[in-house]
Design a protein around this motif. Structure first.
Motif, PDB file in Angstrom:
ATOM      1  N   PHE A   1       1.119  -1.106   0.035  1.00 25.94           N
ATOM      2  CA  PHE A   1       0.131   0.003   0.111  1.00 25.94           C
ATOM      3  C   PHE A   1       1.054   1.239  -0.073  1.00 25.94           C
ATOM      4  O   PHE A   1       2.182   1.143   0.643  1.00 25.94           O
ATOM      5  N   GLU A   2       0.428   2.176  -0.605  1.00 27.94           N
ATOM      6  CA  GLU A   2       1.063   3.598  -0.580  1.00 27.94           C
ATOM      7  C   GLU A   2       0.227   4.563  -0.363  1.00 27.94           C
ATOM      8  O   GLU A   2      -1.056   4.448  -0.680  1.00 27.94           O
ATOM      9  N   ILE A   3       0.511   5.449   0.212  1.00 25.22           N
ATOM     10  CA  ILE A   3      -0.247   6.732   0.593  1.00 25.22           C
ATOM     11  C   ILE A   3       0.350   8.137   0.357  1.00 25.22           C
ATOM     12  O   ILE A   3       1.561   8.131   0.642  1.00 25.22           O
ATOM     13  N   TYR A   4      -0.214   9.154  -0.494  1.00 18.66           N
ATOM     14  CA  TYR A   4       0.443  10.371  -0.802  1.00 18.66           C
ATOM     15  C   TYR A   4      -0.550  11.366  -0.381  1.00 18.66           C
ATOM     16  O   TYR A   4      -1.646  11.244  -0.467  1.00 18.66           O
ATOM     17  N   PHE A   5       0.262  12.369   0.412  1.00 20.65           N
ATOM     18  CA  PHE A   5      -0.394  13.631   0.604  1.00 20.65           C
ATOM     19  C   PHE A   5      -0.046  14.602  -0.210  1.00 20.65           C
ATOM     20  O   PHE A   5       0.941  15.097  -0.475  1.00 20.65           O
ATOM     21  N   VAL A   6      -1.272  15.384  -0.789  1.00 15.58           N
ATOM     22  CA  VAL A   6      -0.874  16.236  -1.910  1.00 15.58           C
ATOM     23  C   VAL A   6      -1.557  17.831  -1.307  1.00 15.58           C
ATOM     24  O   VAL A   6      -2.428  18.007  -1.067  1.00 15.58           O
ATOM     25  N   TYR A   7      -0.292  18.613  -1.381  1.00 16.21           N
ATOM     26  CA  TYR A   7      -0.806  20.011  -0.639  1.00 16.21           C
ATOM     27  C   TYR A   7      -0.554  21.022  -1.834  1.00 16.21           C
ATOM     28  O   TYR A   7       0.505  21.109  -2.409  1.00 16.21           O
ATOM     29  N   PRO A   8      -1.610  21.837  -2.218  1.00 12.09           N
ATOM     30  CA  PRO A   8      -1.559  22.713  -3.170  1.00 12.09           C
ATOM     31  C   PRO A   8      -0.798  23.974  -2.654  1.00 12.09           C
ATOM     32  O   PRO A   8      -1.001  24.349  -1.628  1.00 12.09           O
ATOM     33  N   LEU A   9       0.125  24.367  -3.767  1.00  8.14           N
ATOM     34  CA  LEU A   9       0.816  25.582  -2.999  1.00  8.14           C
ATOM     35  C   LEU A   9       0.377  27.089  -3.796  1.00  8.14           C
ATOM     36  O   LEU A   9       1.095  27.952  -3.846  1.00  8.14           O
ATOM     37  N   GLU A  10      -0.950  26.875  -3.698  1.00  7.02           N
ATOM     38  CA  GLU A  10      -1.318  28.335  -4.376  1.00  7.02           C
ATOM     39  C   GLU A  10      -1.092  29.438  -3.365  1.00  7.02           C
ATOM     40  O   GLU A  10      -0.859  30.326  -3.642  1.00  7.02           O
ATOM     41  N   ASN A  11      -1.375  29.154  -1.930  1.00  8.61           N
ATOM     42  CA  ASN A  11      -1.136  30.190  -0.943  1.00  8.61           C
ATOM     43  C   ASN A  11       0.198  30.701  -0.894  1.00  8.61           C
ATOM     44  O   ASN A  11       0.568  31.885  -1.117  1.00  8.61           O
ATOM     45  N   GLU A  12       1.257  29.815  -1.104  1.00  8.98           N
ATOM     46  CA  GLU A  12       2.892  30.045  -1.203  1.00  8.98           C
ATOM     47  C   GLU A  12       3.024  30.899  -2.326  1.00  8.98           C
ATOM     48  O   GLU A  12       3.736  31.759  -2.127  1.00  8.98           O
ATOM     49  N   ASN A  13       2.597  30.442  -3.232  1.00  8.06           N
ATOM     50  CA  ASN A  13       2.767  31.244  -4.701  1.00  8.06           C
ATOM     51  C   ASN A  13       2.176  32.432  -4.612  1.00  8.06           C
ATOM     52  O   ASN A  13       2.820  33.512  -5.051  1.00  8.06           O
ATOM     53  N   GLN A  14       1.046  32.552  -4.018  1.00  8.67           N
ATOM     54  CA  GLN A  14       0.300  34.152  -3.676  1.00  8.67           C
ATOM     55  C   GLN A  14       1.330  34.872  -3.236  1.00  8.67           C
ATOM     56  O   GLN A  14       1.483  36.166  -3.304  1.00  8.67           O
ATOM     57  N   ILE A  15       1.855  34.416  -1.965  1.00  8.96           N
ATOM     58  CA  ILE A  15       2.716  35.106  -0.751  1.00  8.96           C
ATOM     59  C   ILE A  15       3.892  35.424  -1.874  1.00  8.96           C
ATOM     60  O   ILE A  15       4.682  36.616  -1.621  1.00  8.96           O
ATOM     61  N   ILE A  16       4.650  34.628  -2.356  1.00  7.92           N
ATOM     62  CA  ILE A  16       5.908  34.962  -3.250  1.00  7.92           C
ATOM     63  C   ILE A  16       5.584  36.016  -4.181  1.00  7.92           C
ATOM     64  O   ILE A  16       6.338  36.835  -4.690  1.00  7.92           O
ATOM     65  N   SER A  17       4.572  35.937  -4.757  1.00 10.16           N
ATOM     66  CA  SER A  17       4.205  36.911  -5.967  1.00 10.16           C
ATOM     67  C   SER A  17       3.919  38.138  -5.382  1.00 10.16           C
ATOM     68  O   SER A  17       4.281  39.256  -5.668  1.00 10.16           O
ATOM     69  N   PHE A  18       3.238  38.159  -4.164  1.00 10.35           N
ATOM     70  CA  PHE A  18       2.961  39.348  -3.342  1.00 10.35           C
ATOM     71  C   PHE A  18       4.379  40.285  -3.064  1.00 10.35           C
ATOM     72  O   PHE A  18       4.575  41.417  -3.126  1.00 10.35           O
ATOM     73  N   VAL A  19       5.284  39.231  -2.483  1.00 15.37           N
ATOM     74  CA  VAL A  19       6.685  39.839  -2.264  1.00 15.37           C
ATOM     75  C   VAL A  19       7.241  40.232  -3.402  1.00 15.37           C
ATOM     76  O   VAL A  19       7.856  41.211  -3.339  1.00 15.37           O
ATOM     77  N   GLN A  20       7.473  39.523  -4.659  1.00 12.80           N
ATOM     78  CA  GLN A  20       7.892  40.059  -5.756  1.00 12.80           C
ATOM     79  C   GLN A  20       7.365  41.504  -6.340  1.00 12.80           C
ATOM     80  O   GLN A  20       8.119  42.522  -6.423  1.00 12.80           O
ATOM     81  N   GLN A  21       6.118  41.448  -6.302  1.00 17.59           N
ATOM     82  CA  GLN A  21       5.535  42.873  -6.585  1.00 17.59           C
ATOM     83  C   GLN A  21       5.801  43.959  -5.538  1.00 17.59           C
ATOM     84  O   GLN A  21       6.161  44.985  -5.944  1.00 17.59           O
TER      85      GLN A  21
END
Length: 545
Positions: free
Chosen positions: A178-198
């Motif tokens: 058996f294999e188990i995978y946890f999938v975390y979307p990075l949308e919030n982190e990308n938004q934070i990085i984009s905000f920092v860039q701007q």
């Protein structure tokens, strides 16, 4: 397209001109370039560190959640024991749904569980909403080897391509792989990085504008006094010797202004003193020359009388009368040249120019020297265009210069041919007088146009001369805004070149139609009009144009 290219070329030339002429523009531009480089480096480091920190925190929390999720699934499978396959499937499905509903410090996540069958078959997927294509293939391979692994990839998620963090682990169990995978979307982190860039970009632009304004202000405080110094110096150069700078304050710029005013006052007093001395010298030369005319006339009358009756005198007295008569001619020519030089020094001469044919003038002067050439045993060659060459000039002055150059070439030519060449281009006309005689060295080229200078003081002149011919020739050519230059080398002859602007060139000579260095020659000494020698020859190459 051509219009756009022309406008861009014009804009580029204007910017280049501003860069060369404005110290203020260079200071502001260099300040902005340095500021941009600093902001770019600092911004890159800041954005990189913030992004790396966010992902590292996300990764640690996701691994902890994955570890606890594996333990939970192990417990669920142990409770099922060795029951039927349906019971195991139900346990995996319910456990996956339960874990997907949980929360963690890593943020929102979803869970997908795989049950692999025989090799080559498609794994069975347990997940409320995810599919197998969410999991990177290389990550699956690593997890199949029994290792916990994580990966950041852009995969189909929630109906679009998104960047996600996937943490995968195996679930140790006697019931199967058996294999188990946890999938975390990075949308919030990308938004934070984009905000920092701007934010960094906007802050950088604001900082650049602020520093540019500060640089403009500071450079203006420095450049304005410098411009005032340049303007004052220009007015002093134009003859306004009373011009001074305004001294404000007690700082370094005020000291500069005060020192400049002291220097200007000292130079003004020296210039006035030298001008007075020059006027005294000019007046003395002019007065002496004029006063000598009356006694010279009397002496000439007496000398002519003695010369006419020289046959009645003893041989010694007869020879003395002949020498007196001959030397009076040279003395009279010297007096005439001194008067001419004094008029040049006084600055009271006008050009009195008119349109005339240079080709015809050269032919007349050339033909007038044929008899002298035969006496000297020299051949003369003339190369001149057949069509007229119209030049705005004072014909009598240019003829005097040509006579002086041709006579010198015949005297110093040592019996070798003398060549006179005339050529023209769009802006100028040039005349060269070439001889193949004794030539000149660097010392002679440097002083050839000085007054009363002779290369060999012990040498006896066969054709007379006052020692002022070359100096007067330079003044005549300078009066026409032209060039008078010479090339020569010892035992290799000399080549004199006159260059005058045409009527259509508005007194501006761009290039001489004839080379100063004769064909087949190289090197040698150069001399001539001071401004020509120091600027034109050294800029264009030693006498090649």
């Amino acid at each position: 397209m051509a219009v756009v290219q022309t406008k861009l070329a014009t804009l580029g030339q204007w910017m280049l001109q501003r860069w060369r002429r404005s110290l203020q523009v260079r200071i502001v531009a260099l300040t902005m370039v340095i500021t941009f480089a600093v902001i770019a480096v600092v911004g890159y480091i800041l954005i990189t560190q913030i992004g790396a920190g966010l992902l590292a925190a996300k990764q640690r929390a996701a691994i902890e959640k994955s570890t606890s999720g594996v333990r939970y699934m192990q417990n669920q499978l142990q409770l099922v024991g060795s029951s039927s396959a349906q019971s195991v499937s139900d346990a995996l499905s319910s456990g996956t749904s339960y874990l997907s509903q949980g929360a963690s410090s890593a943020g929102i996540f979803e869970v997908i569980t795989l049950v692999r069958g025989d090799k080559g078959t498609t794994p069975r997927v347990y997940s409320p909403s995810l599919h197998l294509d969410v999991l990177p293939a290389d990550l699956q391979t690593t997890v199949q080897g029994g290792k916990q692994a994580w990966s950041i990839a852009t995969v189909p998620y929630a109906g679009e391509k998104q960047s996600v963090l996937v943490v995968g682990s195996t679930i140790p169990s006697v019931l199967g792989d058996f294999e188990i995978y946890f999938v975390y979307p990075l949308e919030n982190e990308n938004q934070i990085i984009s905000f920092v860039q701007q934010t960094v970009l906007l802050a950088g632009l604001a900082l650049m504008l602020l520093i540019a304004g500060v640089g403009l202000l500071i450079s203006r405080l420095v450049v304005l006094p410098v411009r005032e110094v340049a303007q004052t110096a220009g007015e002093l150069a134009e003859g306004n010797l009373d011009r001074r700078m305004i001294v404000k304050g007690e700082d370094d710029l005020a000291k500069l202004a005060s020192s400049f005013n002291d220097m200007a006052a000292s130079l003004s007093s020296q210039i006035v003193r030298l001008e007075n001395l020059s006027q005294v010298q000019q007046r003395f030369t002019s007065d002496v020359s004029h006063e000598l005319r009356t006694p010279l006339t009397t002496v000439r009358m007496a000398a002519e009388l003695l010369y006419d009756y020289r046959a009645d005198f003893p041989e010694v007295a007869s020879r003395s009368a002949e020498l007196l008569y001959t030397e009076l001619d040279r003395f009279e020519a010297l007096l005439k040249d001194l008067l001419e030089i004094s008029r040049y020094d006084a600055g009271g001469l006008s050009l009195d120019a008119e349109h005339d044919d240079m080709a015809s003038l050269v032919r007349r002067v050339f033909d007038a020297h044929r008899t002298l050439a035969r006496e000297q045993g020299c051949e003369m060659h003339l190369e001149v265009p057949d069509e007229p060459i119209v030049v705005v000039m004072n014909s009598s002055r240019i003829a005097r210069v040509l006579r002086n150059l041709i006579a010198n070439a015949l005297e110093h030519g040592a019996g070798d041919p003398v060549e006179v060449t005339v050529a023209t281009n769009e802006t100028a006309v040039a005349v060269t007088v070439r001889d193949h005689g004794v030539g000149i060295d660097e010392t002679a080229a440097e002083h050839l146009f000085d007054r009363f200078w002779r290369a060999d003081p012990s040498r006896v002149r066969k054709l007379g001369g006052t020692g002022l011919g070359m100096a007067i020739s330079v003044e005549d050519i300078r009066l026409h805004d032209g060039w008078l230059q010479v090339w020569g080398r010892p035992s290799g002859g000399a080549n004199f070149r006159i260059t005058l602007p045409l009527a259509s060139s508005n007194g501006v000579i761009m290039e001489s139609p004839l080379s100063l260095v004769p064909p087949g020659e190289s090197g040698g000494a150069f001399g001539g009009h001071p401004t020509v020698r120091r600027s034109y020859l050294r800029r264009q190459g030693e006498g090649t144009t």
